[in-house]
Design a protein around this motif. Sequence first.
Motif, mmCIF file in Angstrom:
data_model
loop_
_atom_site.group_PDB
_atom_site.id
_atom_site.type_symbol
_atom_site.label_atom_id
_atom_site.label_comp_id
_atom_site.label_asym_id
_atom_site.label_seq_id
_atom_site.Cartn_x
_atom_site.Cartn_y
_atom_site.Cartn_z
ATOM 1 N N UNK A 102 -8.093 2.429 17.809
ATOM 2 C CA UNK A 102 -6.640 2.503 17.840
ATOM 3 C C UNK A 102 -6.006 1.193 17.394
ATOM 4 N N UNK A 103 -6.788 0.152 17.253
ATOM 5 C CA UNK A 103 -6.166 -1.092 16.811
ATOM 6 C C UNK A 103 -7.013 -1.791 15.763
ATOM 7 N N UNK A 104 -6.467 -2.856 15.228
ATOM 8 C CA UNK A 104 -7.127 -3.622 14.183
ATOM 9 C C UNK A 104 -7.464 -2.783 12.959
ATOM 10 N N UNK A 105 -6.579 -1.872 12.617
ATOM 11 C CA UNK A 105 -6.761 -1.121 11.384
ATOM 12 C C UNK A 105 -6.312 -1.965 10.200
ATOM 13 N N UNK A 106 -6.280 -1.329 9.025
ATOM 14 C CA UNK A 106 -5.806 -2.023 7.829
ATOM 15 C C UNK A 106 -4.442 -1.453 7.465
ATOM 16 N N UNK A 107 -3.466 -2.326 7.355
ATOM 17 C CA UNK A 107 -2.105 -1.894 7.064
ATOM 18 C C UNK A 107 -1.998 -1.413 5.621
ATOM 19 N N UNK A 108 -1.274 -0.326 5.423
ATOM 20 C CA UNK A 108 -1.115 0.205 4.077
ATOM 21 C C UNK A 108 0.278 0.789 3.920
ATOM 22 N N UNK A 109 0.865 0.613 2.733
ATOM 23 C CA UNK A 109 2.123 1.291 2.433
ATOM 24 C C UNK A 109 1.796 2.718 2.027
ATOM 25 N N UNK A 110 2.684 3.676 2.362
ATOM 26 C CA UNK A 110 2.462 5.073 2.000
ATOM 27 C C UNK A 110 3.437 5.474 0.903
ATOM 28 N N UNK B 175 9.480 10.695 -4.888
ATOM 29 C CA UNK B 175 8.756 9.908 -3.891
ATOM 30 C C UNK B 175 9.702 9.298 -2.863
ATOM 31 N N UNK B 176 9.086 8.687 -1.845
ATOM 32 C CA UNK B 176 9.856 7.995 -0.813
ATOM 33 C C UNK B 176 10.035 6.520 -1.148
ATOM 34 N N UNK B 177 9.097 5.970 -1.912
ATOM 35 C CA UNK B 177 9.137 4.529 -2.165
ATOM 36 C C UNK B 177 8.280 4.191 -3.368
ATOM 37 N N UNK B 178 8.503 2.997 -3.911
ATOM 38 C CA UNK B 178 7.735 2.535 -5.072
ATOM 39 C C UNK B 178 7.758 1.012 -5.077
ATOM 40 N N UNK B 179 6.932 0.375 -5.890
ATOM 41 C CA UNK B 179 6.881 -1.090 -5.866
ATOM 42 C C UNK B 179 8.248 -1.725 -6.122
ATOM 43 N N UNK B 180 8.527 -2.804 -5.395
ATOM 44 C CA UNK B 180 9.747 -3.608 -5.512
ATOM 45 C C UNK B 180 11.001 -2.883 -5.000
ATOM 46 N N UNK B 181 10.810 -1.702 -4.354
ATOM 47 C CA UNK B 181 11.976 -0.991 -3.830
ATOM 48 C C UNK B 181 12.547 -1.712 -2.604
ATOM 49 N N UNK B 182 11.718 -2.464 -1.931
ATOM 50 C CA UNK B 182 12.061 -3.228 -0.729
ATOM 51 C C UNK B 182 12.447 -2.339 0.439
ATOM 52 N N UNK B 183 11.768 -1.230 0.581
ATOM 53 C CA UNK B 183 11.981 -0.390 1.732
ATOM 54 C C UNK B 183 10.974 0.726 1.622
ATOM 55 N N UNK B 184 10.360 1.110 2.710
ATOM 56 C CA UNK B 184 9.375 2.170 2.620
ATOM 57 C C UNK B 184 8.693 2.386 3.950
ATOM 58 N N UNK B 185 7.522 2.966 3.897
ATOM 59 C CA UNK B 185 6.818 3.419 5.072
ATOM 60 C C UNK B 185 5.450 2.745 5.054
ATOM 61 N N UNK B 186 5.057 2.152 6.153
ATOM 62 C CA UNK B 186 3.699 1.613 6.202
ATOM 63 C C UNK B 186 3.061 2.011 7.516
ATOM 64 N N UNK B 187 1.736 2.100 7.494
ATOM 65 C CA UNK B 187 1.040 2.467 8.712
ATOM 66 C C UNK B 187 -0.314 1.768 8.729
#
Lengths: 404, 434
Positions: free
Chosen positions: A114-122, A93-105
């Motif tokens: 195009x705006x006011x979406x819900x932020x999520x880590x991938x 994987x690219x990331x996991x909990x407590x890794x303190x670095x990753x990808x969010x969108x």
Amino acid sequence: MQIKPILAALRRHKAGTILIALQIALTLAIVCNALFIVHERVDRVRRATGMNEANVVAVQNLYVGSPSTYIPLMKTDLQAIRSMPGVQDAYITNAFPLRRGGWSTSAQKDPDATKNGVQSALYFGDEHTLATLGVKLIAGRNFRPSEVVSFGRDQQPAPPQVIVTKAFADKLFPEGNALGKTVYYIKGKPSTIIGIVEKLTVPWIDANFIDNVTIMPLFFDSSYQHFIVRTKPGQQDAVYRTIANTLYGVSRMRVLPEKNGVRTFDMVRANAYEADRGMAVLMSIVCGVLLAITAAGIVGLSSFWVGQRRKQIGVRRALGARRKDILSYFMTENFLIALAGVVLGVVLALGMNQWMLTQFEMARISVSYVLIGVLVLLGLGQAAVFAPALRASRVSPVEATRSV
Amino acid sequence: MFGYYVELALRSLRLSRALTALMILAVALGIGASMTTLTVLHVLSGDPLPGKSSKVFMPRLDPRDKEGYDPTDELPVQVTWADGMNLLHAHRARRQALMTAGATPVQSDDAAIDPFIVPARYTTTDFFPMFDVPFRFGQGWSAADDASRARVAVIGADLNDRLFHGENSVGRIVHADGVDLRIVGVLAPWRAVPHFYDLNTGNYSVGEEVFVPLGTARDAKLKRNGGLECWGNKSSDEEGMETANCVWLQLWVELDDAAAVVSYRAFLDGYARDQVALGRFERPARTALPDVMRFLDEQRVVPSDVRLQVWLAFGFFLVCLVNTVGLMLAKFMRRAGEVGVRRALGASRRSVFAQLLTEAAIIGVAGGIVGLGVAFLGLAIVRMQPGAASQLAHLDLAMLLVTFLVSIAATLAAGLIPAWRTCRIAPALQIKSQ
């Protein structure tokens, strides 16, 4: 117990009285704010990730060499890890909990918004991800092996199927019917929610969308990867020790960082929260030392007062006061001073919290902390004054006849 | 007379050992805690470019698209490739450097050393003189090397120790991610604290060990490892970073004086307006040009936990002082009889006061010495913490001196009220009660 004579006597040594009260007030203000900080930090450190954290080993890996080799290497590495004795399951994987670095969108429910979406880590993963992490699927299904595809830096992470956390699903679909719905991580590229997991946290410890996670069935074609390995019970240490050699055995065209290259999940957690734990320990020590100093100060000053008033005590004893009366006189005296101190201290504590609120983005202190602080300091005062008061009560009536 | 006071004070302090020890301990703990936290704050909020930080500036622009525009938004702290190159090549400042962070595996010719990853910086030639980077051997690369994308590198002291046992390695080759780079310079040990020129890699991250011309790094596809902020729906693959709608480079310029700042500011504003006119920038033209310290301040680099600890330590110190005042009061008042006799024998109020303050000062000195020990211990514990910058926390000579002066001043201040009250005792009353 007569309070008036005590007050009258206190008026004769104002400076000492004010100093003890002031010290109690300051100590109360600092201690209850510090304890509140300790509580906040301990809560953070104990925060659940939604994973079953026992028997998990995480490996950071950087491939060296031609980018075209990454995906085949990832697959052979995974195979090698999964066939290690002691390994139950594994994924990359690219990331996991407590890794303190990753990808969010930011994800959208509406294809055109195009705006006011819900932020999520991938989190990228495969059909082994849920079992390896030990997260609970509460609706829908897991990925199928055929759904897991590779994607490169030049593509965008928007597979046709995704698994999301319940918190994220509820945010996006408040009516609670997220399963089977379409969500857009990239404009114009729909993804269907095929599964919902109970809880899984993002890689960061300070995000305000901590429970919003999307798992995507993707192999990320990049040199930088993390292997997450679930070991059989009792095999964690053995896997932790041998996994680097297993990987180097597959291929030497890689680097595992010297620091934090291979970590058990306990280490991941400890690394993630080391600053918070340090702060909690520091605050606790400060509280302990402050209380000790305040107690010592009370003992010192009370002893002095007892020494100063031996003659008066002797007179009272000669006039028929019992030892119990003398003891309770000093205990009451201290209680009155401490009471004045804690009243001032409560005001100081709330003021200090208010100030910290504006300076350090802290939460408002709960009243129970102030109350506990008040009780602790009143109790501490009584405990500290007990020995000098007991000594006072042992003053013999004969002292009345002595000159000093 | 002073010698006599000291003797009296020592005798009196020896008479009540527990109380004396308690006072010294309280002062020492307060001083120790305050100095420990202040030293840490001092290190973390230090000037990374002493003497020069007010001459080095970060030009900031807003190249993002219209989406989600909010005029109160902060400007990005990085620039796009296009803007970075335009501003770099305009040469409107004395020096300018465009850079990004990387992480590159390094292979050694020595087979016994496994490849390892080191932090890297891909930058342009002015980086070294602009940031006063010290060299042990050789020097930075030339502007021509930047332009020709020469395969050269500057390496850090640690890497030189590790690969070449600290020898002069200029002219030798370092293998960075399979790419052979000729070493032109070796740095003396150097670390910017805070890591001001690129906070994306961590406010206090350790220094880079490999420095490569930016163009070379892009050519050789060396691994980028820095902050990246993109907008719009265009992809941001590694190959296309030069044209992507992303900010990912840090630009710094050196400007000699106020006039140069004003003229650069005007140039930057003009540039932003031109880009808006060209339609490249969709948002209204906005720029900023903070110097190093202002930038660090705006970015709130010093962790709030550290500031909180300093305040906590001062609160702690205050409690310790109040405690000392109380104890000293008790101690001095207990000697009312003795003071009465001395006054009756002709000692002036002033001399009694001086004697009592001497006693307070002795406690201050002792508290200062023990407090120094506490501070050393505290800093040793801080250094054991794994945090990035905590290892840097050392007590310097100035702090040491401050520790003593503060300790003595604080105890003297604490002794004032008790001494004043004690020396006002009427001698007659005391003699009578004897």
